[in-house]
Structure formats: structure tokens, C-alpha cells
Design a protein around this motif. Structure first.
Motif, PDB file in Angstrom:
ATOM      1  N   HIS A  63      39.731  33.362  51.623  1.00 50.96           N
ATOM      2  CA  HIS A  63      38.954  33.085  50.413  1.00 50.96           C
ATOM      3  C   HIS A  63      39.366  34.043  49.292  1.00 50.96           C
ATOM      4  N   ASN A  64      39.497  35.322  49.632  1.00 53.15           N
ATOM      5  CA  ASN A  64      39.886  36.309  48.620  1.00 53.15           C
ATOM      6  C   ASN A  64      41.347  36.154  48.207  1.00 53.15           C
ATOM      7  N   GLU A  65      42.207  35.772  49.124  1.00 54.42           N
ATOM      8  CA  GLU A  65      43.599  35.502  48.755  1.00 54.42           C
ATOM      9  C   GLU A  65      43.647  34.374  47.720  1.00 54.42           C
ATOM     10  N   TYR A  66      42.895  33.323  47.952  1.00 59.62           N
ATOM     11  CA  TYR A  66      42.858  32.201  47.016  1.00 59.62           C
ATOM     12  C   TYR A  66      42.388  32.668  45.639  1.00 59.62           C
ATOM     13  N   LYS A  67      41.313  33.456  45.610  1.00 53.05           N
ATOM     14  CA  LYS A  67      40.797  33.947  44.326  1.00 53.05           C
ATOM     15  C   LYS A  67      41.843  34.802  43.605  1.00 53.05           C
ATOM     16  N   MET A  68      42.555  35.634  44.337  1.00 50.58           N
ATOM     17  CA  MET A  68      43.562  36.504  43.718  1.00 50.58           C
ATOM     18  C   MET A  68      44.734  35.692  43.181  1.00 50.58           C
ATOM     19  N   LYS A  69      45.095  34.638  43.865  1.00 52.14           N
ATOM     20  CA  LYS A  69      46.200  33.801  43.400  1.00 52.14           C
ATOM     21  C   LYS A  69      45.855  33.065  42.108  1.00 52.14           C
ATOM     22  N   GLN A  70      44.575  32.937  41.808  1.00 46.68           N
ATOM     23  CA  GLN A  70      44.150  32.279  40.577  1.00 46.68           C
ATOM     24  C   GLN A  70      44.228  33.210  39.362  1.00 46.68           C
ATOM     25  N   LEU A  71      44.368  34.508  39.592  1.00 51.38           N
ATOM     26  CA  LEU A  71      44.413  35.477  38.496  1.00 51.38           C
ATOM     27  C   LEU A  71      45.736  35.393  37.745  1.00 51.38           C
ATOM     28  N   SER A  72      45.705  35.712  36.466  1.00 54.77           N
ATOM     29  CA  SER A  72      46.938  35.822  35.687  1.00 54.77           C
ATOM     30  C   SER A  72      47.654  37.107  36.090  1.00 54.77           C
ATOM     31  N   LYS A  73      48.897  37.254  35.661  1.00 51.59           N
ATOM     32  CA  LYS A  73      49.628  38.483  35.995  1.00 51.59           C
ATOM     33  C   LYS A  73      48.928  39.692  35.395  1.00 51.59           C
ATOM     34  N   VAL A  74      48.440  39.578  34.180  1.00 48.11           N
ATOM     35  CA  VAL A  74      47.718  40.692  33.541  1.00 48.11           C
ATOM     36  C   VAL A  74      46.487  41.060  34.365  1.00 48.11           C
ATOM     37  N   GLU A  75      45.750  40.062  34.802  1.00 48.45           N
ATOM     38  CA  GLU A  75      44.567  40.328  35.625  1.00 48.45           C
ATOM     39  C   GLU A  75      44.951  40.948  36.968  1.00 48.45           C
ATOM     40  N   LYS A  76      46.048  40.506  37.556  1.00 48.21           N
ATOM     41  CA  LYS A  76      46.513  41.111  38.814  1.00 48.21           C
ATOM     42  C   LYS A  76      46.903  42.567  38.601  1.00 48.21           C
ATOM     43  N   GLU A  77      47.587  42.861  37.494  1.00 49.96           N
ATOM     44  CA  GLU A  77      47.977  44.249  37.200  1.00 49.96           C
ATOM     45  C   GLU A  77      46.736  45.121  37.030  1.00 49.96           C
ATOM     46  N   GLU A  78      45.715  44.596  36.366  1.00 42.74           N
ATOM     47  CA  GLU A  78      44.461  45.346  36.206  1.00 42.74           C
ATOM     48  C   GLU A  78      43.792  45.565  37.560  1.00 42.74           C
ATOM     49  N   TRP A  79      43.817  44.535  38.409  1.00 38.24           N
ATOM     50  CA  TRP A  79      43.234  44.640  39.748  1.00 38.24           C
ATOM     51  C   TRP A  79      43.953  45.736  40.552  1.00 38.24           C
ATOM     52  N   ILE A  80      45.276  45.729  40.527  1.00 41.18           N
ATOM     53  CA  ILE A  80      46.070  46.728  41.253  1.00 41.18           C
ATOM     54  C   ILE A  80      45.730  48.128  40.760  1.00 41.18           C
ATOM     55  N   ALA A  81      45.678  48.299  39.438  1.00 39.10           N
ATOM     56  CA  ALA A  81      45.400  49.616  38.856  1.00 39.10           C
ATOM     57  C   ALA A  81      44.010  50.124  39.239  1.00 39.10           C
ATOM     58  N   SER A  82      43.052  49.224  39.368  1.00 36.33           N
ATOM     59  CA  SER A  82      41.685  49.655  39.669  1.00 36.33           C
ATOM     60  C   SER A  82      41.396  49.746  41.169  1.00 36.33           C
ATOM     61  N   HIS A  83      42.345  49.343  42.005  1.00 37.12           N
ATOM     62  CA  HIS A  83      42.138  49.366  43.459  1.00 37.12           C
ATOM     63  C   HIS A  83      43.242  50.132  44.173  1.00 37.12           C
ATOM     64  N   GLN A  84      43.676  51.220  43.592  1.00 37.18           N
ATOM     65  CA  GLN A  84      44.701  52.049  44.241  1.00 37.18           C
ATOM     66  C   GLN A  84      44.143  52.654  45.517  1.00 37.18           C
ATOM     67  N   GLY A  85      45.019  52.887  46.457  1.00 37.82           N
ATOM     68  CA  GLY A  85      44.616  53.560  47.676  1.00 37.82           C
ATOM     69  C   GLY A  85      44.188  52.635  48.792  1.00 37.82           C
ATOM     70  N   GLY A  86      44.260  51.323  48.590  1.00 40.43           N
ATOM     71  CA  GLY A  86      43.843  50.401  49.627  1.00 40.43           C
ATOM     72  C   GLY A  86      44.890  50.165  50.702  1.00 40.43           C
TER      73      GLY A  86
END
Length: 96
Positions: A63-86
Motif C-alpha cells: 500500500h505504501n509502495e503504491y502511494k510513494m509511486k504516485q509522488l512526483s520526483k520533487v515530492e520523492k526528494e522531499e520525502w527522502i530528505a525528511s526520512h533519512q536514517g531509515g
């Protein structure tokens, strides 16, 4: 022993991002590296594992993979930056 389920993002050598699901992260990363992973990643290595999250259930992970695939590249970059260390260090500290 319970199986872990992973949602992960790879940064390809052309700076694109690939999002995937697996229940065996190391084996899946090795498949991407060998060119036997997803069609999208063939010829785009080496890869950096830039994000991963562990889930207890396959349904939640997918379910979460599907939601992440719907994000734009900018949104994915923001997600990566805010979830470091995972990512476990043994996976994220090397190129695949």
C-alpha cells in the motif's frame, strides 16, 4: 521468524529514482545490480539506496509502495530528505 517487508528507493546513475517492494532487501539489490531486477533499472546502475522502510505486513508495505509511486520526483526528494536514517547501514553505505 516473521518476514520483514521493505519499501525502498534507489537513486540511479542518471539521477532518476526507482521505488520498489521486496521481502529480501539484499537479494533484491543484488538483482538490480546484476541487471535482473526491474526493467526500469537495467542499465541505470550503479545505484544508491536512498530510502527504505520496514513493514511487518506485505499489505501495508505494498500500500505504501503504491502511494510513494504516485509522488512526483520533487515530492520523492522531499520525502527522502525528511526520512533519512531509515536504511540499515550495511545497505545504504555502498553502491549497488
Amino acid at each position: 521468524m516473521a518476514t520483514n517487508h521493505f519499501v525502498y528507493m534507489l537513486r540511479c546513475k542518471d539521477d532518476t529514482l526507482y521505488t520498489g517492494y521486496t521481502n529480501n532487501l539484499e537479494a533484491r539489490l543484488q538483482k538490480h545490480t546484476s541487471g535482473k531486477g526491474a526493467k526500469y533499472t537495467r542499465g541505470r546502475g550503479p545505484f544508491n539506496l536512498v530510502y527504505c522502510q520496514i513493514y511487518k505486513s506485505k499489505a501495508e508495505a505494498m500500500h505504501n509502495e503504491y502511494k510513494m509511486k504516485q509522488l512526483s520526483k520533487v515530492e520523492k526528494e522531499e520525502w527522502i530528505a525528511s526520512h533519512q536514517g531509515g536504511c540499515p547501514d550495511e545497505y545504504s553505505k555502498k553502491l549497488w
